[in-house]
Write a protein that holds these residues in place. Structure first.
Motif, PDB file in Angstrom:
ATOM      1  N   GLY A  63      46.251 -34.959  14.701  1.00 29.66           N
ATOM      2  CA  GLY A  63      45.310 -35.589  15.768  1.00 29.66           C
ATOM      3  C   GLY A  63      44.013 -35.085  15.783  1.00 29.66           C
ATOM      4  N   LYS A  64      43.702 -34.301  14.533  1.00 30.43           N
ATOM      5  CA  LYS A  64      42.331 -33.800  14.381  1.00 30.43           C
ATOM      6  C   LYS A  64      41.391 -34.765  14.374  1.00 30.43           C
ATOM      7  CE  LYS A  64      42.846 -29.548  11.623  1.00 30.43           C
ATOM      8  NZ  LYS A  64      43.733 -29.144  12.604  1.00 30.43           N
ATOM      9  N   THR A  65      40.214 -34.611  14.987  1.00 33.94           N
ATOM     10  CA  THR A  65      39.005 -35.779  14.791  1.00 33.94           C
ATOM     11  C   THR A  65      37.748 -34.980  15.316  1.00 33.94           C
ATOM     12  OG1 THR A  65      38.441 -37.729  15.345  1.00 33.94           O
ATOM     13  CG2 THR A  65      39.435 -36.677  17.146  1.00 33.94           C
ATOM     14  N   HIS A  66      36.441 -35.639  15.257  1.00 31.49           N
ATOM     15  CA  HIS A  66      35.431 -35.173  15.508  1.00 31.49           C
ATOM     16  C   HIS A  66      35.266 -33.755  14.863  1.00 31.49           C
ATOM     17  CE1 HIS A  66      34.007 -37.226  19.325  1.00 31.49           C
ATOM     18  NE2 HIS A  66      34.438 -38.214  18.258  1.00 31.49           N
ATOM     19  N   ASN A  67      35.602 -33.652  13.525  1.00 31.20           N
ATOM     20  CA  ASN A  67      35.891 -32.549  12.693  1.00 31.20           C
ATOM     21  C   ASN A  67      36.289 -32.915  11.342  1.00 31.20           C
ATOM     22  OD1 ASN A  67      37.695 -30.616  11.334  1.00 31.20           O
ATOM     23  ND2 ASN A  67      38.154 -29.638  13.374  1.00 31.20           N
ATOM     24  N   GLU A  68      35.539 -32.418  10.272  1.00 24.23           N
ATOM     25  CA  GLU A  68      35.622 -32.771   8.962  1.00 24.23           C
ATOM     26  C   GLU A  68      36.790 -32.786   8.345  1.00 24.23           C
ATOM     27  OE1 GLU A  68      32.754 -29.280   7.863  1.00 24.23           O
ATOM     28  OE2 GLU A  68      31.273 -31.109   7.165  1.00 24.23           O
ATOM     29  N   GLN A  69      37.930 -32.105   8.930  1.00 24.32           N
ATOM     30  CA  GLN A  69      39.130 -32.090   8.445  1.00 24.32           C
ATOM     31  C   GLN A  69      40.029 -33.404   8.817  1.00 24.32           C
ATOM     32  OE1 GLN A  69      38.094 -28.506   9.372  1.00 24.32           O
ATOM     33  NE2 GLN A  69      38.056 -28.788   7.023  1.00 24.32           N
ATOM     34  N   GLU A  70      39.269 -34.246   9.785  1.00 23.81           N
ATOM     35  CA  GLU A  70      40.103 -35.572  10.126  1.00 23.81           C
ATOM     36  C   GLU A  70      40.731 -36.221   8.959  1.00 23.81           C
ATOM     37  OE1 GLU A  70      38.032 -38.398  13.221  1.00 23.81           O
ATOM     38  OE2 GLU A  70      37.516 -39.103  10.873  1.00 23.81           O
ATOM     39  N   PHE A  71      41.895 -36.559   9.098  1.00 24.15           N
ATOM     40  CA  PHE A  71      42.542 -37.525   7.885  1.00 24.15           C
ATOM     41  C   PHE A  71      43.664 -38.397   8.354  1.00 24.15           C
ATOM     42  CE2 PHE A  71      45.696 -37.075   4.639  1.00 24.15           C
ATOM     43  CZ  PHE A  71      45.079 -37.899   3.520  1.00 24.15           C
ATOM     44  N   THR A  72      43.541 -39.465   7.561  1.00 17.92           N
ATOM     45  CA  THR A  72      44.764 -40.494   7.813  1.00 17.92           C
ATOM     46  C   THR A  72      45.384 -40.864   6.629  1.00 17.92           C
ATOM     47  OG1 THR A  72      43.714 -41.302   9.862  1.00 17.92           O
ATOM     48  CG2 THR A  72      44.989 -42.961   8.519  1.00 17.92           C
ATOM     49  N   GLN A  73      46.476 -40.658   6.501  1.00 17.22           N
ATOM     50  CA  GLN A  73      47.230 -41.136   5.054  1.00 17.22           C
ATOM     51  C   GLN A  73      46.788 -42.605   4.912  1.00 17.22           C
ATOM     52  OE1 GLN A  73      48.852 -39.432   3.288  1.00 17.22           O
ATOM     53  NE2 GLN A  73      49.624 -37.698   4.400  1.00 17.22           N
TER      54      GLN A  73
END
Lengths: 414, 414
Positions: free
Chosen positions: B378-388
Motif C-alpha cells: 500500500g506504499k505511495t507518495h514514496n519512492e518505494q511505491e511498487f506495482t507488480q
C-alpha cells in the motif's frame, strides 16, 4: 568618577542600528552576511578615528588596541558581538560593543593614559544562527575549536565560513589566538531575562552562566499517502516528534529548578500536505547551572525518543552538537563591579545568566566579568527587545569605571 | 476480449519513468516543473504518432482525440496525471495515463472503430504539492475553480501557474471546460492502500472516495532566548503545535472507523536553535466517507487548538484550504467493470478509495468509473511505491475492454 556622554552613546547606537535594521525596529544581521560586513566597516572606521591600531584575525574577530603606559603589560580586553539573530533585537551584543567603544571615547576625550593597554573586540558569529557553533570567534580564539575546522564549516546554503569571510573582506591575517593573554576581559550585555525586572534593580553582576547542551534528534518514519493509509499502518515521524517535544517541555519540571529546555529548530520531509512525514529533525537546547543535571537531561531526552519511537514504529538518531559546562566568573571582578556601582549610587543584583556569552569562553583563559543591564519584559532574540536608555547609560558608567580600575591595576597575575 | 501488449506497455512505462526519475527508483516531477514539461512533450509526441488530434487548454490539460464513427456523439474520456510528489513513486498517476495510451494503441493496432470518439487526457497538477489546490486541472475543467484565479495562484517561490505554464510552453489556447460533456470518464490508478493486498484480489472496483478537508493552522507565540527565559514566562508556538498534533492523531480514534488525519506540512519561525519559536504553521488533512464526520472533525481540531493555545498562552488562526465532499461513482460502470473482470477471469473487490483523484471531480459532470490495481504494501507518495507488472497488465485489460464497451454504448444520456 568617569561620566560617559549619553547623547553621543545614543547617537552611535542609532547609527549602528540602521545597518540591517528591520521594519519592526529589530535587527537582521546574520554573521558574515553583507550587513555584517557593512557594520564591521563602520566599526573599523570608528576605531581608526580614535587612533586605535586595528587588526583582524583569521576568523574575522576585530581588535582595536589603545596603548598603555606600559606597552608590555597584559591588556584589558573589552567588547562583545555585532552579529544578530535573523529577527533579532538591537541590543543583544551591539550594546556591549558600543559600551566598550564609548568607554574608549571617554578615555580619549579626557586624555586618560592607563597603565595597561586596552583592546576592544568584536567577536565573529556569537549567535550561531547561520553557522554553528555559536560563540564561534571567541571559542576558537581561546583554543576550544580548531581554526581550520571552523573555516570549513558551512551554512545551510553550503557557503563556508572561509568563503563568507572573503566575501565581506574580513579574512584577516592575524592568528586567531591571544598573542598576549589579557589581564582581564569585561563585557556588558542586556540581561535577556526577567531577574533585574523582577527585583527592580539597575545593574546585574553576573557570577556565572548555565551549562548547556545542544542536541539534534532525527526521527525516521515512512512516507505514505494521507488518504488511503489506515492509521494503524502508519509510522509518522512528525507524530513521534510531537510526542518527544511534549516530553521535553515536561522535563524541565522535574529535573531541577533552573532547567530550561527548548526545541528551536524543526524541519520535516517531504513536507507535503497529503504525505505522511518520513523524516523529522529537531534541535534541543538544554541548560542548567548543575552540569550533572545537563547530563541527566540528555539521558532522559534519549529515553523520551526511544519510547515515542517504539509507540510510533519509527527509528531515531540523537547527536550532540555542542556542550559547554557552566561558567564561574571572577569574584574579584564581581566585587569591583559592586564597589563601582555603589560609588555611582546604582542598585545591583548578583545573578546567574541563562545565555551563553563570549565571556563564558574568555573565563577559560583570564579573569572575566559580565555586567547585565535590564531588558524590558526580558524579551530577546526578538525584534521587540528593548532597554531603556537610562539603564544602558548606568551600565556603561559602571563598565567604564571598572575598566579604568582594571587598566591601572598592578597585579601581574591574570 | 481485447488483449493489450504487455511488453510495449512496460517499455513505455520505463521510458516515461526516466523523465524526473530519482536515484532511488522514484519520481520527482512536480507540476509544471522542467521535468513535467519534458514528459508532456513526450506524451504529446506519442499522441501525435497515433494520429490523435491534440489540444492544450488554458491550464495545460492535454487532450488527444481519436475519432469515432459518430463524431457528434459524446466522447469517452480516459486518463489520469503525469505530475508527481517531490519524492513520489512511478505508478501514481503515470500508470493511469499510460494505461489509457496503451488502450488507444490496441484500438489502433486492431483498426477498431468505436461508435463514440475517445479522448485521452493528462490533467495538470493532480498532486497539489507545488501549487494548491490539488486536482487543479480537473477541478477547473468541471467548473469548481475559476480559471483566472487558478492562473494567478503562486508556488512558494512566488511563481504563478500562468508563468509556470508559459515557461514550459503549455499555456494552451483551448478553453478550460468541456466543449462536449463526455459520455463517461474512466481512470485507472494504483490503490495506494492495503485493501487489495489484504483481501488478495486483483482488481479494485471503486464505488466512492472519502470526503476530505485540508486545513492550515497557525500558532502565534513569542520569540525569546532559549537560555534566560524561565519556563513559566514562555509562549512557545511549537510546544502548542506539538500538543495539537498529538490531539489530531487521537481524533481518528473516536470520530469514526474510516477517519484518517495527517499533519503533512509544518514550518516554524524563526527556526533557530536557541530561540523559542514565535510561529508554527501546519496543515491538517482529514478524511471520512461520512461528510458530517469531516465537519465534526474540523470542529474538534479547532477545540484542540483552542485548548492547547490556552495552556501555552499562544494565539491561533485556522483556515480551510480546501474541502471536497465524498464521491459516489457510477454503479453502472462498476457493474461493467465487474462483468469485464469476470470475463477475463480476474478476481475483484468493490471498495471505497481514500485518496482524491481527478475522477472525483469528473463524477460531478458525467458517469465515472475508477479501477484500482494492487500497490505492494500500500506504499505511495514514496519512492518505494511498487506495482507488480502482471497486476498493471490485468488492470489495463479490464480498462481497455470496458472502454470499448462504453465507446460503443448507444445510450444518449450521460
Amino acid at each position: 568618577m568617569l561620566e560617559i556622554n549619553p547623547e553621543r552613546f545614543h547617537e552611535t547606537f542609532e547609527q549602528y542600528s540602521e545597518v540591517g535594521g528591520t521594519a519592526n525596529g529589530g535587527l537582521d544581521r546574520l554573521a558574515l552576511s553583507a550587513t555584517d560586513g557593512e557594520i564591521r566597516d563602520k566599526f573599523v572606521s570608528d576605531l581608526e578615528a580614535l587612533g586605535l591600531s586595528v587588526r583582524i584575525d583569521e576568523l574575522g574577530n576585530i581588535f582595536g588596541r589603545r596603548s598603555g603606559a606600559d606597552q608590555s603589560a597584559n591588556p584589558i580586553l573589552i567588547g562583545s558581538h555585532l552579529d544578530s539573530q535573523p529577527s533579532g533585537g538591537r541590543y543583544d551584543g551591539q550594546l556591549g560593543v558600543l559600551t566598550a567603544l564609548e568607554t574608549i571615547r571617554v578615555f580619549e576625550n579626557l586624555d586618560i593614559e592607563t597603565q595597561r593597554p586596552i583592546e576592544i573586540v568584536n567577536w565573529t558569529n556569537e549567535e550561531g544562527s547561520r553557522f554553528k557553533p555559536a560563540l564561534m570567534g571567541s571559542g576558537a580564539w581561546v583554543g576550544i575549536h580548531d581554526v581550520d575546522e571552523i573555516l570549513s564549516t558551512t551554512d545551510e546554503q553550503g557557503t563556508s565560513v572561509e568563503d563568507a569571510l572573503t566575501q565581506i573582506g574580513y579574512d584577516g591575517e592575524s592568528p586567531c589566538n591571544p598573542n598576549q593573554i589579557p589581564h582581564a576581559y569585561l563585557e556588558l550585555h542586556v540581561e535577556q531575562g526577567p531577574v533585574l525586572e523582577e527585583c527592580g534593580r539597575e545593574i546585574g553582576i553576573v557570577e556565572g552562566i548555565l551549562g548547556m547542551a545542544w542536541l539534534e534528534a532525527t526521527i525516521y518514519g515512512e512516507a505514505d499517502h494521507a488518504g488511503p493509509s489506515p492509521m494503524h499502518t502508519r509510522s509518522d515521524s512528525l507524530v513521534a516528534a510531537a510526542d518527544v517535544i511534549t516530553g521535553i517541555r515536561r522535563l524541565s519540571n522535574h529535573l531541577a529548578d533552573d532547567v530550561v529546555t527548548t526545541v528551536g529548530e524543526l524541519t520535516i520531509e517531504p513536507n507535503s500536505v497529503n504525505v505522511i512525514p518520513s523524516k523529522a529533525s529537531f534541535t534541543i537546547d538544554l541548560r542548567s547551572y548543575d552540569y550533572d543535571v545537563v547530563t541527566r537531561g540528555i539521558d532522559q531526552i534519549e529515553a523520551e525518543l526511544s519510547s515515542a519511537c517504539t509507540r510510533e514504529g519509527t527509528e531515531y538518531d540523537l547527536e550532540e552538537l555542542w556542550r559547554i559546562p557552566h561558567t564561574e566568573f571572577s569574584q574579584q571582578i564581581c566585587n569591583s563591579l559592586e564597589t563601582v556601582a555603589d560609588e555611582l549610587g546604582l542598585s545591583h543584583e548578583r545573578m546567574i545568566g541563562g545565555a551563553g556569552h563570549d565571556a563564558s569562553y574568555l573565563a577559560d583563559v583570564t579573569q572575566t566579568g559580565l555586567v547585565f543591564v535590564h531588558s524590558v519584559d526580558g524579551k530577546t532574540h526578538n525584534e521587540q527587545e528593548f532597554t531603556q536608555w537610562d539603564d544602558a547609560v548606568a551600565g556603561a558608567e559602571v563598565f567604564a569605571n571598572t575598566v579604568l580600575k582594571l587598566a591601572n591595576s598592578e597585579e601581574t597575575s591574570q
